[in-house]
Enzyme design. Sequence first.
Site, PDB file in Angstrom:
ATOM      1  CD  GLU A   1      -3.126  -0.555   0.061  1.00  0.00           C
ATOM      2  OE1 GLU A   1      -3.268   0.654  -0.217  1.00  0.00           O
ATOM      3  OE2 GLU A   1      -3.774  -1.451  -0.500  1.00  0.00           O
TER       4      GLU A   1
ATOM      5  CB  SER B   1     -41.861 -40.314  34.500  1.00  0.00           C
ATOM      6  OG  SER B   1     -42.961 -41.107  34.095  1.00  0.00           O
TER       7      SER B   1
END
Length: 752
Positions: free
Chosen positions: A84, A457
Amino acid sequence: MKFLTSFCCASVLLAAALATPGTQAATPLDLPSLDAMVDYRPKIPLRVYTSDGVLIGEFGQERREFVAIKDIPLIQKQALLAIEDSRFYEHGGVDFKGVARALIADLTGGMKQGASTITMQVARDFYLTKEKVLSRKLTEVMLAYKIERTLTKDQILELYMNQVYLGQRAYGFSSAARIYFGKSLKDVTIAQAAMLAGLPQAPSTVNPVVNPKRAQARQQLVLKRMRELGYINDAQLKQAMAEDLHVRMDGQSYNSHAQYVAEMVRQSMAAQFKDDTYTRGISVTTTLISTEQDAAYDAVRRNVLAYDQRHGYRGAEGFVELPANATERQKVIENALQQHPASDRMLSAVALTVTPKSVRAALPNGDQIDVNGDGVRWAAAALAPKAPAALKLKAGSIIRVVQDAKGRWSITQLPNVGSAFVSLNNQTGAYRALVGGFDFNASQFNHATQAWRQPGSSIKPFIYSAALEKGYSPATQVNDAPLTLTPAETGSQPWSPQNDDDVYEGAITLRHALAMSKNVAAVRLLRAITPQYAHDFLPRFGFDGTKQPVNYTLALGTGSVTPLQMAGAYSVFANGGLQINPYLIQKVTDARGAVLFEAKPVAVAQESDRVLDARNAFVTTSMLHEVTVSGTAAAAQKLGRPDLAGKTGTSSDAVDGWFAGYSGNVTAVAWMGYDDPQSLGGREFGATLALPIWMDYMGVALKGKPPTQMPQPTGVSQVQGDWVYDEFQGNTAAKPIDLDLLERLKDLFGGK
């Protein structure tokens, strides 16, 4: 052309002169203040972590995390500068040749060019548009000089590396490293650093998730440039060029599966901080333990799939007509599969050719795979020439496939059954793990906290616990024989409860009755203590009394509970009778680390939280231990531990399957059932549906932990081999609970 060139260069020099340090002349442009840079406050999303620091969720438009320049690895800075702005630390903010080149292109209608330095890119990202026109370029140049006068080079680079967009909603290099590679920025390799450095040019279209080939080409360009500048040597270049980057192709940045928990936290934070939730940089540390969360997720997925496999292949997820033209066909396939996203490793695919013994299919990435042998055996009925139309697979069918460790593909399918799992620290109430369903992306409904289901249950231990307070003991005998309740007792029609296995054993102890989950015995016990007494007893465990019936079906679990509520209830037994308040959020901080909230340290629940006699919790636990030794959950013995306690639960017609249990300071509950209630199958029970999930999780949660034993409280003794409260020794409740009403009354009134 010479005129244009001269004009452009003059413009650049004018801008430079006006912005050069030491110049007092006023600028012709009104430049913005740099306050946003000097006091940099990036929009940092809400992040959610486990207690051991593993990221499990991120919410915000921008996925970003700030990293100081001193903490950014040198190799990442070198990779970025190489591609860059290699003269970043030498120039004054502007590369004159590059700017002139860009201006000429703008004025002559040539190809648009950038040629911006990092400082100029910072100026543009903070204050300007990306439109390449003369006025914007001049302002950019002048801003660059102003920035260079105000900030140091390291400060400028720090801003850039935290602000720049790098694709997949990632802003800044730290966030990108986590999203693309699943690691911290400090741990990236040279090859990965080069890949990240190549992204600012075209982050949305040239990243390794969207376009792997173009991203790799850009990466290799960065690597070569790094070699030219002497940042790496030949050996490093060669190694980096050949390295497999292991890119996360889904852009997933989380290292643990806890989407339901992350969403719970998001809702909580949004209620408190409103819109600031997603930009303020709030970090939330939950009480989850990452290894246990992963174990819970894997356990739910594995066992839901096992259930689904037991019940057969249902056919394709959808169908598309395949054009003859190859290009058009690929577009149709891609569009179709976008509507059927992956579920973890389960990928969608479009069948291209189908025979009775094989399927060739196209994956979302364009690859074609062959599924044959064992891979098609489960779905063989759908490949048969005379298969029913609703089941038959053919070219254009959208199917689901999975690949094993050896690279072999198999046909599978997304389950349509729901499931949930939650575990708590039963001493403090802290969540250890929570899974709200099979796939959060497919359904955000959190079954662990929102699904009100019949407990079956798994409610029985609370009836038995209530009976202990009435003077009954595990050794009390009950008549396990067919029973019909009269209309006078039921308030409506006669009712004959039945045992699930249709087996009746006659006179048995309450311990055995609970271990084997005998329905008729539970109803007889409830009749002895009365439904009203049992109903009034339940809220002490955290149950909502308005969601429980005040009749005899209470013994069979016809009320409604959530898995989370059930986990809290069983924790009362596990910790010796203390009620806990489940909590999830341990700590909340802002972007600067300031603590916004922190849960008060809780070692254990206090005596002031007692809701159940310690003797009751001890005796009930002994009965629930029997369930895991000789009862319906005896399969739990495969864990090889002597300190397990819990209860299976199967609601009427096997609509819901449960297992709730505990060991040491861990209480966990697993559930399975359809969102639209329907039977899970005639041969399915809590022991086949939920217990395996619980066991898979507990195998991880208890690994390496020594067995624990609940201390015997005062006031309870063993009489003839079983436990009884001291004041109830010799109580007539030890007599059988008979079918005959007169005998029942004798029991209740001391035999008189």
